[in-house]
Design a protein around this motif. Structure first.
Motif, short mmCIF file in Angstrom:
data_model
loop_
_atom_site.label_atom_id
_atom_site.label_comp_id
_atom_site.label_asym_id
_atom_site.label_seq_id
_atom_site.Cartn_x
_atom_site.Cartn_y
_atom_site.Cartn_z
N PRO A 24 63.01 -20.90 52.89
CA PRO A 24 62.93 -19.63 53.61
C PRO A 24 64.26 -18.88 53.70
O PRO A 24 64.27 -17.65 53.63
N THR A 25 65.37 -19.59 53.82
CA THR A 25 66.66 -18.88 53.88
C THR A 25 67.04 -18.30 52.53
O THR A 25 67.69 -17.26 52.46
N CYS A 26 66.62 -18.98 51.46
CA CYS A 26 66.85 -18.43 50.11
C CYS A 26 66.07 -17.14 49.92
O CYS A 26 66.59 -16.16 49.40
N ARG A 27 64.81 -17.15 50.33
CA ARG A 27 63.98 -15.96 50.19
C ARG A 27 64.54 -14.80 51.03
O ARG A 27 64.54 -13.65 50.58
N ALA A 28 65.02 -15.11 52.23
CA ALA A 28 65.58 -14.06 53.08
C ALA A 28 66.83 -13.45 52.45
O ALA A 28 66.99 -12.22 52.43
N GLU A 47 67.61 -13.48 49.21
CA GLU A 47 67.18 -12.75 48.03
C GLU A 47 66.66 -11.36 48.40
O GLU A 47 67.03 -10.36 47.77
N ASN A 48 65.83 -11.29 49.43
CA ASN A 48 65.31 -9.99 49.87
C ASN A 48 66.43 -9.06 50.31
O ASN A 48 66.41 -7.87 50.01
N ASP A 49 67.42 -9.60 51.02
CA ASP A 49 68.54 -8.78 51.48
C ASP A 49 69.37 -8.28 50.29
O ASP A 49 69.80 -7.12 50.28
N ILE A 50 69.57 -9.14 49.30
CA ILE A 50 70.29 -8.71 48.10
C ILE A 50 69.55 -7.58 47.40
O ILE A 50 70.15 -6.56 47.04
N ILE A 51 68.25 -7.73 47.25
CA ILE A 51 67.45 -6.70 46.57
C ILE A 51 67.47 -5.39 47.36
O ILE A 51 67.67 -4.32 46.80
N GLU A 52 67.27 -5.48 48.67
CA GLU A 52 67.22 -4.27 49.51
C GLU A 52 68.57 -3.56 49.60
O GLU A 52 68.61 -2.36 49.84
N ASN A 53 69.65 -4.29 49.41
CA ASN A 53 70.99 -3.70 49.57
C ASN A 53 71.82 -3.78 48.29
O ASN A 53 73.04 -3.78 48.35
N ARG A 61 72.61 -28.71 47.07
CA ARG A 61 71.54 -28.19 47.92
C ARG A 61 71.26 -26.73 47.58
O ARG A 61 72.13 -26.01 47.10
N GLN A 62 70.00 -26.36 47.85
CA GLN A 62 69.60 -24.97 47.63
C GLN A 62 70.37 -24.07 48.58
O GLN A 62 70.97 -24.54 49.52
N HIS A 63 70.32 -22.79 48.30
CA HIS A 63 71.03 -21.75 49.06
C HIS A 63 72.54 -21.93 48.92
O HIS A 63 73.31 -21.60 49.79
N SER A 75 73.23 -13.20 54.72
CA SER A 75 73.01 -11.83 54.25
C SER A 75 73.92 -11.53 53.07
O SER A 75 74.90 -12.25 52.84
N LEU A 76 73.61 -10.46 52.38
CA LEU A 76 74.47 -10.00 51.29
C LEU A 76 75.85 -9.68 51.85
O LEU A 76 76.86 -9.99 51.22
N GLU A 77 75.92 -9.07 53.02
CA GLU A 77 77.20 -8.73 53.63
C GLU A 77 78.06 -9.99 53.82
O GLU A 77 79.24 -9.99 53.51
N GLN A 78 77.46 -11.07 54.31
CA GLN A 78 78.20 -12.32 54.48
C GLN A 78 78.62 -12.91 53.14
O GLN A 78 79.72 -13.43 53.00
N LEU A 79 77.74 -12.81 52.16
CA LEU A 79 78.08 -13.31 50.82
C LEU A 79 79.29 -12.57 50.29
O LEU A 79 80.25 -13.19 49.83
#
Length: 96
Positions: free
Chosen positions: A25-29, A31-37, A66-68, A88-92
């Motif tokens: 679930p954290t990977c999906r979240a 990924e969605n943030d990367i796509i949206e931003n 580990r994943q993520h 989030s993308l911002e944190q990345l």
């Protein structure tokens, strides 16, 4: 094209490999943030998504257990570090 050949062909100054699992679930979240931003990803940064469950050789090459997981590479493909489980993308991007 394999991930390694795609990385080798990249002209970005910084390449990021996001080890993603569809069941995570954290990977999906993230990924969605990367796509949206995606428009906030700076020039010179490319983010690659690698399947955590199938990219065994890539995980081994970069010591991913580990994943993520986020691996940061320079333009020459040398590992420069990692970003620990950004939410989030911002944190990345802040971890680059």
């Amino acid at each position: 094209m394999t991930y390694l050949s795609a990385l080798a062909a990249s002209t970005a100054d910084t390449n990021v490999i996001f080890f993603h699992a569809s069941w995570c679930p954290t990977c999906r979240a993230l990924e969605n943030d990367i796509i949206e931003n995606a428009d906030s990803i700076p020039a010179g940064v490319t983010i690659f998504k690698a399947d955590y469950d199938t990219e065994t050789a890539l995980k081994q090459e970069y010591g991913v257990v580990r994943q993520h997981s986020i691996v940061v590479l320079d333009a020459a493909g040398n590992q420069q570090g990692s970003v620990t489980h950004p939410a989030s993308l911002e944190q990345l991007l802040a971890g680059l």
